[in-house]
Design a protein around this motif. Structure first.
Motif, mmCIF file in Angstrom:
data_model
loop_
_atom_site.group_PDB
_atom_site.id
_atom_site.type_symbol
_atom_site.label_atom_id
_atom_site.label_comp_id
_atom_site.label_asym_id
_atom_site.label_seq_id
_atom_site.Cartn_x
_atom_site.Cartn_y
_atom_site.Cartn_z
ATOM 1 N N HIS A 222 -31.254 77.361 -4.642
ATOM 2 C CA HIS A 222 -32.488 77.730 -5.340
ATOM 3 C C HIS A 222 -33.701 77.145 -4.633
ATOM 4 C CE1 HIS A 222 -29.331 78.085 -8.431
ATOM 5 N NE2 HIS A 222 -30.101 79.047 -8.929
ATOM 6 N N GLU A 223 -34.815 77.841 -4.752
ATOM 7 C CA GLU A 223 -36.059 77.346 -4.146
ATOM 8 C C GLU A 223 -36.569 76.152 -4.940
ATOM 9 O OE1 GLU A 223 -38.597 80.712 -4.042
ATOM 10 O OE2 GLU A 223 -37.594 81.616 -2.318
ATOM 11 N N GLU A 225 -38.874 72.832 -6.430
ATOM 12 C CA GLU A 225 -40.231 72.490 -6.868
ATOM 13 C C GLU A 225 -40.756 71.391 -5.953
ATOM 14 O OE1 GLU A 225 -40.104 71.658 -11.156
ATOM 15 O OE2 GLU A 225 -38.107 72.556 -11.080
ATOM 16 N N GLU A 250 -43.237 79.915 -5.035
ATOM 17 C CA GLU A 250 -42.623 80.382 -6.283
ATOM 18 C C GLU A 250 -41.288 79.667 -6.478
ATOM 19 O OE1 GLU A 250 -42.312 84.592 -6.066
ATOM 20 O OE2 GLU A 250 -44.483 84.935 -6.181
ATOM 21 N N ASN A 252 -37.855 78.194 -8.116
ATOM 22 C CA ASN A 252 -36.882 78.694 -9.086
ATOM 23 C C ASN A 252 -36.482 77.523 -9.985
ATOM 24 O OD1 ASN A 252 -34.774 79.881 -10.478
ATOM 25 N ND2 ASN A 252 -33.988 80.967 -8.684
ATOM 26 N N ARG A 254 -34.544 77.349 -12.469
ATOM 27 C CA ARG A 254 -33.143 77.285 -12.890
ATOM 28 C C ARG A 254 -32.326 76.352 -12.000
ATOM 29 N NH1 ARG A 254 -31.187 83.417 -14.626
ATOM 30 N NH2 ARG A 254 -32.611 83.629 -16.408
#
Length: 376
Positions: A222-223, A225, A250, A252, A254
């Motif tokens: 996942h990308e 933060e 952007e 993710n 999750r």
């Protein structure tokens, strides 16, 4: 009678002096652990002194809590807590700190990173090494590939860096990262913004890979933060935007991944975590509400949301050495900023020393992440 009164006053003064002398002698008689030669006795005295300090600290905390509780019961304001004296809150004010109405923020729309940060282009990163690579370098690069999304590794071979920059421009890469190694250890990072620069040279130290971290976690695809803290000066604002351009805008949520760049005393500490929110039940007994039959207190359960962190690695520290206009050019390139010590090292006037330890800053990075998770 007057002579008698004078004698009494003199005796009192002498007694006070004698008491002071006795107290000073007692202080001198106190045996410090460093004065004891026997190892077992020394450790026992040290443990005893440590226990006494803990007991005194607990008494102070209990007294402070009691004062706060008493003030709340009376409807008064609790006494203000003392602020600890640290290097950060005692340092002199920096004139280069940016303000919200500064002209620097107005120029963000026209700088080199605006196209990526406005989401007009997706970040695409090329990672390569120096010509003489080591065994620990590839392990560090493989973990960097997992940290930075859409990053690609290319072997350096015998190509010059300028040719690699030209190739990266043609292939539509947005940034180029070069991992430099010395004595089988990665010791520097070169981050080049494409196609127009700038070029930042960082000193890399205190590298800890994932397998060396106890109870580490494995990151997902996942990308992440991105958390940037204390990039408040004009130079820090520019470096912060350079780091920000490496990651997609952007994230993710999750995936619950957080990448932190914490700037403190001009050292940038990198951490990579995964977080999770857990609900825990805390039981509290109400002594006021009692059962008439059994006479036992009723227990009320309250749910609390707690954030837990798990480090995924790698862990390292960066120190900015130079910031250059446009792409990499050692001969004709113009420098925006150069570290003073780096100039002296270049001319052989000062020998470079190892970077200071970063273990004491780990709690600071942890607290920063906890505050960030509270905001979420």
């Amino acid at each position: 009678m007057e002579d008698y009164d004078d004698d009494v006053v003199v005796d009192k003064k002498e007694k006070k002096k004698m008491k002071k002398m006795e107290k000073e002698k007692e202080k001198k008689k106190e045996i410090l652990p460093s004065m004891i030669k026997n190892k077992e006795k020394r450790s026992a005295v040290h443990a005893k002194l440590k226990h006494q300090k803990k007991v005194e600290k607990r008494k102070k905390l209990k007294a402070r809590d009691a004062e706060e509780k008493r003030a709340l019961e009376l409807g008064e304001e609790p006494p203000p807590r003392k602020i600890p004296r640290t290097i950060e809150n005692t340092r002199e004010f920096d004139e280069t700190v940016c303000k919200p109405d500064d002209e620097l923020f107005a120029g963000n729309d026209a700088d080199e990173f605006s196209s990526v940060l406005k989401r007009e282009r997706n970040p695409k990163i090329l990672i390569t090494t120096s010509r003489f690579n080591s065994t620990r370098g590839p392990a560090f690069i493989s973990e960097l590939l997992e940290v930075i999304p859409n990053a690609h590794y290319y072997k350096r071979g015998t190509y010059d860096l300028k040719k690699i920059v030209e190739y990266a421009k043609k292939q539509d890469f947005t940034s180029l990262i070069v991992v430099h190694t010395n004595r089988r250890e990665p010791d520097a990072l070169l981050i080049i913004g494409l196609p127009d620069g700038p070029t930042a040279h960082f000193k890399l130290s205190r590298l800890v890979l994932r397998k060396e971290i106890k109870n580490h976690g494995n990151p997902t695809s996942h990308e992440p933060e991105l958390v940037l803290t204390n990039f408040t000066t004009c130079l820090g604002h520019r470096i912060g935007r350079l780091i920000q351009s490496l990651f997609p805008q952007e994230p993710n949520f999750r995936g619950r991944r957080v990448v932190t760049f914490h700037n403190q005393r001009d050292y940038i500490f990198f951490r990579h975590h995964r977080y999770i929110f857990e609900t825990k039940e805390s039981k509290q007994s109400d002594s006021k509400v009692k059962n008439r039959k059994d006479g036992k207190g009723e227990k009320n359960t309250q749910q609390k949301v707690i954030a837990r962190l798990q480090e995924c690695g790698p862990r390292f520290t960066l120190k900015l050495r130079s910031l250059q206009h446009e792409t990499f050019d050692t001969k004709g390139g113009e420098y925006e900023w150069v570290h003073k010590k780096q100039i002296l090292v270049h001319f052989g006037l000062v020998h470079e020393q190892p970077m200071e330890n970063c273990d004491q800053f780990c709690p600071i990075v942890y607290s920063t992440l906890v505050e960030y998770l509270k905001i979420i």
